[in-house]
Design an enzyme around this catalytic site. Structure first.
Site, PDB file in Angstrom:
ATOM      1  CD  GLU A  80      -8.152   6.748   3.726  1.00  0.00           C
ATOM      2  OE1 GLU A  80      -8.114   5.861   4.424  1.00  0.00           O
ATOM      3  OE2 GLU A  80      -7.332   7.918   3.916  1.00  0.00           O
TER       4      GLU A  80
ATOM      5  NE  ARG B  65      -3.601  -1.204   8.177  1.00  0.00           N
ATOM      6  CZ  ARG B  65      -3.586   0.012   7.618  1.00  0.00           C
ATOM      7  NH1 ARG B  65      -4.465   0.864   7.839  1.00  0.00           N
ATOM      8  NH2 ARG B  65      -2.663   0.438   6.642  1.00  0.00           N
TER       9      ARG B  65
HETATM   10  C1  SIN Z   1      -3.222   6.338   3.328  1.00  0.00           C
HETATM   11  O1  SIN Z   1      -3.210   7.299   3.467  1.00  0.00           O
HETATM   12  O2  SIN Z   1      -3.586   5.648   2.188  1.00  0.00           O
HETATM   13  C2  SIN Z   1      -2.829   5.069   3.857  1.00  0.00           C
HETATM   14  C3  SIN Z   1      -3.782   4.983   5.058  1.00  0.00           C
HETATM   15  C4  SIN Z   1      -3.729   3.573   5.555  1.00  0.00           C
HETATM   16  O3  SIN Z   1      -2.844   2.907   5.493  1.00  0.00           O
HETATM   17  O4  SIN Z   1      -4.645   3.133   6.463  1.00  0.00           O
END
Ligand code: SIN
Length: 481
Positions: free
Chosen positions: A111, A366
Site C-alpha cells: 500500500e 496515518r
Molecule cells: C484501504 O483499504 O485503503 C484502507 C486502509 C487504511 O485505511 O489503512
C-alpha cells in the site's frame, strides 16, 4: 447493584481485543451503539500492516514516522511496530486465518508509502470483516447492543461508569475502569467512508469531562472513494488496489498524479487526495477515475471480492469499467490524549484505545493499514494496564440527568454541519473558511438542540479551533497561506 470491573465502550477491533485480553473471571461489559457490524473495523478492506520479520521493524517505524510528517511520538511508533508482530501472532495462534499462497505462505500486499509489501489481508479485501467476526466469536464477555453512551459518570479524578440510552430507557452502568474504544468522527463530514454510528459524540463527552484532546486538526481523507451513492457511508476503493496496479486517470485515461509527485499512485494518501481534489478544481470538475485495466478478471474477483460485488450492485462491471472517484473523509488522527499504556492523564481509571485515542502513533498522517494494528497492539496494552490498576475504589450513585438527546431541528442542523465541515474544514483549508465554519458552529451551539448534536458540535469546534491555530500545512492538515 451491579458494578463491572471494566466497561468498554465500542465493539470494533480496539474494544473487542481489549475484552479478549481480560480474563473471563472479571466482570466486563462491552457496549455497542447499534449492531455488531456498525463499526469501522467491519469495513476495513486493505489489511493490517505488520513488520514481515524482526529486521523489518526499523523500516516499518521509518515509514510510519515519515507519513506522520514529524508529529509522531517515536516511542508510540516503536511500540506499534515492534509489538505488532506478537499481537498479530497471538491472533494467528488463536486460529485467525490470513490469506496465504498455495504453499501456505502468508500473502503480503503493498500500500502507498510502505517501503515493502507488509500488509496482511483476509477474505481478499474483507480483512476488517473477517477479523471482526473472529473477535466477536472469541470475546469471552457479554455485549450490550443498541446502547448509546450519553454521559460519563465522573467525580474529580475518578470515573464511576456511564449513563446510557438503551431500548428507549436511560440507565446508569457502573464500573471500576472505563475504556473508550468508540472510533472516530466520520459523520461530521458530508462524504466519508465510516460506519453510520461513528459520530464524534464520545470525543464531545471527553471534552465535557475535562479530557485533553490533541491534534484535532489532523483529519485524513482517503483518495479513492466512490461517493455518488445516497448512503451515508461512501464506497471505499482500497489502497491495495493501487498497490497491486490500479491507476488514477483523467477522462482521457492519462495518469496525471505524476505531475504532483514522482511516486504517482503510491504517494502517501494525503498527497494523492490533494492531487485529485486540485486536479478536479483546476479542470472544471473533470471526472477522475480509478482504472483496473491491468487486472485479469478472475484474479480481480478472487482478490477483491467485496469491491467487485459492492460495485456490481452499483452498476459497475470490474475490472473492465473504470470507477469515478473522489477523496472522502476516512480517519481521525486527533483524539483524546493518552500515554502509551492508554491512560488518560488526570484520571485514575479512564483508558482510550483505537481511533478515539491520541497516542501520536500516527502523527499528522496515518500510514495505510496501521489502524487495525494500532487497535490490536494498544488494546493488549490497555488490558494489561487495567489488570494492574489499583486504587481505592468506593462506589457512589449518580443523579439521573436526562437532557433530551434529540430535538426537532437536529437533522437539519446535522446535515448543515456535514456540508460546513466538508466545504470549509476539508482537504484544502484557508483561514477565512475555517473562521466561517467556526462562527457557524458557535451559532449552532446556541440553537435549541439535543445533547448528541451538541456533542458533535463541540468536537467540530475543537477541530476547527485547532486547524485555525496551525497556520502552516503539516501532513493531512493543508492550509493555503
Ligand atoms: C484501504 O483499504 O485503503 C484502507 C486502509 C487504511 O485505511 O489503512
Amino acid at each position: 447493584m451491579q458494578i463491572f470491573d471494566v466497561i468498554i465502550v465500542g465493539a470494533g477491533i480496539a474494544g473487542l481485543n481489549t475484552a479478549l485480553n481480560i480474563p473471563k473471571d472479571k466482570k466486563v461489559l462491552v457496549l455497542c451503539k447499534e449492531n455488531s457490524w456498525d463499526c469501522n473495523t467491519f469495513y476495513a478492506q486493505g489489511g493490517i500492516s505488520v513488520a514481515i520479520d524482526e529486521n523489518d521493524i526499523d523500516s516499518h517505524i521509518k515509514d510510519t514516522l515519515s507519513a506522520g510528517a514529524g508529529l509522531c511520538d517515536e516511542e508510540a511508533v516503536r511500540v506499534l511496530c515492534s509489538e505488532g508482530r506478537s499481537a498479530v501472532k497471538s491472533l494467528i495462534d488463536l486460529g485467525f486465518e490470513f490469506d496465504k499462497d498455495t504453499d501456505g505462505n502468508l500473502l503480503y500486499t503493498k500500500e502507498a508509502a510502505h517501503g515493502k509489501n507488509r500488509i496482511l489481508h483476509a477474505g481478499g479485501d474483507a480483512t476488517g470483516r473477517v477479523m471482526h467476526l473472529f473477535l466477536m466469536q472469541n470475546n469471552p464477555h457479554p455485549l450490550m447492543y443498541k446502547t448509546t453512551v450519553i454521559n460519563i459518570l465522573k467525580k474529580d479524578d475518578t470515573i464511576y461508569g456511564v449513563r446510557v440510552f438503551h431500548k428507549g430507557k436511560y440507565k446508569n452502568l457502573y464500573c471500576k475502569n472505563l475504556v473508550l474504544a468508540s472510533g472516530g468522527i466520520g459523520s461530521l463530514y458530508e462524504f466519508h467512508t465510516n460506519s453510520r454510528t461513528i459520530s464524534a459524540d464520545i470525543q464531545g463527552l471527553g471534552i465535557e469531562c475535562g479530557c485533553e484532546l490533541r491534534d484535532m486538526e489532523m483529519t485524513q481523507f482517503h483518495p479513492t472513494v466512490f461517493v455518488n451513492t445516497d448512503k451515508a457511508r461512501k464506497q471505499l476503493l482500497s489502497e491495495s488496489l493501487r498497490g497491486e496496479g490500479a491507476y488514477v486517470v483523467n477522462e482521457k485515461n492519462e495518469r496525471f498524479l505524476f505531475d504532483y509527485d514522482k511516486r504517482g499512485e503510491l504517494s502517501p494518501r494525503d498527497i494523492v487526495s490533494r492531487a485529485i481534489f486540485d486536479y478536479k478544481q483546476k479542470n472544471e470538475g473533470e471526472t477522475v477515475y480509478l482504472s483496473f485495466e491491468n487486472f485479469e478478471k478472475e484474479f480481480f474477483k478472487k482478490r477483491f471480492p467485496t469491491i467487485y460485488y459492492n460495485l456490481k450492485d452499483l452498476g459497475f462491471n470490474l475490472p473492465e469499467d473504470r470507477v469515478p472517484i473522489s477523496p472522502a473523509f476516512h480517519y481521525f488522527m486527533g483524539g483524546i490524549k493518552c500515554d502509551i499504556d492508554t491512560r488518560v492523564e488526570g484520571f485514575k481509571n479512564l483508558f482510550v484505545v483505537g481511533e478515539v485515542a491520541n497516542t501520536r502513533v500516527h502523527g499528522a498522517n496515518r500510514l495505510a493499514s496501521n489502524s487495525l494494528l494500532e487497535g490490536l497492539v494498544f488494546s493488549i496494552r490497555a488490558a494489561k494496564t487495567i489488570l494492574k490498576n489499583s486504587y481505592d475504589f468506593s462506589h457512589i450513585e449518580f443523579e439521573e440527568d436526562d437532557e433530551p438527546l434529540f430535538k426537532i431541528n437536529d437533522k437539519i442542523y446535522k446535515n448543515e454541519l456535514r456540508k460546513l465541515m466538508w466545504n470549509n474544514v476539508g482537504i484544502i483549508r484557508t483561514q477565512e473558511k475555517l473562521q466561517f465554519a467556526l462562527d457557524r458552529v458557535n451559532e449552532l451551539l446556541f440553537k435549541d438542540i439535543g445533547k448528541l448534536l451538541r456533542l458533535r458540535l463541540k468536537t467540530s469546534q475543537e477541530i476547527i479551533k485547532s486547524a485555525i491555530k496551525r497556520k502552516k500545512s503539516l501532513g493531512a492538515h493543508y492550509i493555503k497561506e
